[in-house]
Motif scaffolding. Structure first.
Motif, short mmCIF file in Angstrom:
data_model
loop_
_atom_site.label_atom_id
_atom_site.label_comp_id
_atom_site.label_asym_id
_atom_site.label_seq_id
_atom_site.Cartn_x
_atom_site.Cartn_y
_atom_site.Cartn_z
N TRP A 202 0.87 -1.18 0.00
CA TRP A 202 0.00 0.00 0.00
C TRP A 202 0.90 1.22 0.00
N LEU A 203 1.11 1.80 -1.16
CA LEU A 203 2.03 2.92 -1.33
C LEU A 203 1.28 4.25 -1.28
N SER A 204 2.02 5.32 -1.04
CA SER A 204 1.47 6.69 -1.12
C SER A 204 0.21 6.88 -0.29
N LYS A 205 0.24 6.36 0.93
CA LYS A 205 -0.91 6.57 1.80
C LYS A 205 -1.09 8.06 2.08
N ASP A 206 -2.35 8.42 2.34
CA ASP A 206 -2.62 9.81 2.66
C ASP A 206 -1.90 10.21 3.94
N GLN A 207 -1.40 11.42 3.92
CA GLN A 207 -0.74 11.97 5.11
C GLN A 207 -1.56 13.17 5.59
N ASP A 208 -0.97 14.33 5.60
CA ASP A 208 -1.73 15.51 6.00
C ASP A 208 -2.77 15.82 4.94
N GLN A 209 -3.96 16.15 5.37
CA GLN A 209 -4.99 16.55 4.43
C GLN A 209 -4.71 17.97 3.94
N ASP A 210 -5.39 18.34 2.89
CA ASP A 210 -5.26 19.70 2.37
C ASP A 210 -5.57 20.69 3.48
N PRO A 211 -4.66 21.63 3.79
CA PRO A 211 -4.86 22.54 4.91
C PRO A 211 -6.09 23.44 4.75
N GLN A 212 -6.58 23.60 3.54
CA GLN A 212 -7.78 24.40 3.31
C GLN A 212 -8.90 23.51 2.77
N GLY A 213 -9.10 22.41 3.44
CA GLY A 213 -10.05 21.42 2.98
C GLY A 213 -11.50 21.84 3.16
N HIS A 214 -12.41 20.96 2.74
CA HIS A 214 -13.83 21.26 2.81
C HIS A 214 -14.29 21.35 4.25
N HIS A 215 -15.34 22.16 4.48
CA HIS A 215 -15.88 22.25 5.84
C HIS A 215 -16.91 21.15 6.04
N ALA A 216 -17.46 21.05 7.24
CA ALA A 216 -18.30 19.91 7.62
C ALA A 216 -19.52 19.76 6.71
N GLY A 217 -20.16 20.88 6.37
CA GLY A 217 -21.34 20.80 5.52
C GLY A 217 -21.01 20.25 4.15
N GLN A 218 -19.89 20.70 3.58
CA GLN A 218 -19.47 20.19 2.27
C GLN A 218 -19.11 18.73 2.35
N GLU A 219 -18.46 18.34 3.44
CA GLU A 219 -18.08 16.94 3.59
C GLU A 219 -19.31 16.04 3.66
N ILE A 220 -20.33 16.48 4.36
CA ILE A 220 -21.56 15.69 4.47
C ILE A 220 -22.21 15.52 3.10
N LYS A 221 -22.22 16.58 2.29
CA LYS A 221 -22.78 16.48 0.94
C LYS A 221 -22.02 15.44 0.12
N LEU A 222 -20.70 15.45 0.23
CA LEU A 222 -19.89 14.49 -0.53
C LEU A 222 -20.11 13.06 -0.02
N MET A 223 -20.22 12.90 1.28
CA MET A 223 -20.47 11.57 1.84
C MET A 223 -21.83 11.03 1.40
#
Length: 257
Positions: A202-223
């Protein structure tokens, strides 16, 4: 034909195959990964010519003459580019066009398709994080609002692949199931005996997320969008695709992705 996608443990799957090329050759299986595809005219699908098609057909004939029973091809860029996804705030906007170009180039010789999908919230975070970590110029300003509200999802990509390759089995493998299990993914696709070298790769695992990532409401829409995709796949996907899951006995005590 394995279409990836990016950030779905595709590179790990490709590396697992490379490390087991000799063992797979004994079963009559050959492999073309990005290192092969990107040295051919297929690297630029929109520039393919009739000569490009003829050259590819000769290469495929040569494989058959050598006794190869199955040619596994894996190239995530066939779907499109991560840069375009982020710039447009849309999931593989040219997937349908590019899939049709691939289908034309291979001239009806594709016997099966595979696509890895991933929860939309972690997919987009992973793409943005990859851009930041690798200092790619396309990850600076991610259009999170557009990404979250855009109606396009994996269902659209799957439908376009199925339309480009009618009557060809399409297997959909969730990243959350198969990341870290490249051997299980191979068995799901080809039904062959899985080589035992690097089975937990399992290569290139995620590390730090994008520092300006989506907020909670946007994340819920994507989920929620991904949940709809999974429900559609589980219900039969309009007979366009088959959802592949690990067998309970294969999961063991491994923590899922």
């Amino acid at each position: 034909m394995h279409f990836g996608a990016h950030r779905c443990a595709t590179t790990s799957f490709q590396e697992y195959i490379r490390r087991n090329v000799a063992a797979l050759a004994e079963q009559g299986i050959a492999f073309w990964g990005p290192e092969v595809i990107r040295e051919t005219d297929l690297r630029a699908l929109k520039s393919l010519t009739s000569q490009s098609h003829a050259t590819l057909q000769r290469d495929l004939d040569r494989c058959q003459e050598q006794g190869i029973k199955c040619l596994l091809i894996s190239e995530e860029n066939f779907l499109g580019m991560m840069q375009q996804n982020l710039n447009k705030g849309e999931l593989y906007p040219e997937a349908g066009l590019r899939a049709r170009l691939v289908a034309e180039a291979f001239g009806g010789r594709v016997t099966g398709l595979a696509l890895n999908i991933r929860a939309m919230n972690t997919y987009w975070s992973s793409v943005a994080g990859y851009a930041v970590r690798n200092k790619k110029h396309f990850g600076a300003q991610v259009r999170w609002a557009k990404i979250a509200h855009h109606p396009r999802s994996w269902r659209d990509v799957i439908t376009e692949l199925a339309e480009a390759f009618p009557n060809t089995p399409l297997y959909v493998l969730p990243f959350e199931e198969f990341a870290g299990h490249p051997d299980a993914q191979l068995v799901s696709l080809l039904g062959c005996e899985a080589p035992q070298k690097a089975t937990d790769l399992w290569l290139s695992k995620d590390q730090d997320q994008d520092p300006q990532g989506h907020h909670a409401g946007q994340e819920i829409k994507l989920m929620a969008k991904f949940a709809d995709d999974l429900s559609w796949l589980e219900s039969g996907a309009d007979e366009l695709a088959r959802l592949c899951l690990l067998q309970d006995t294969a999961r063991g005590d491994t923590t899922p992705a």
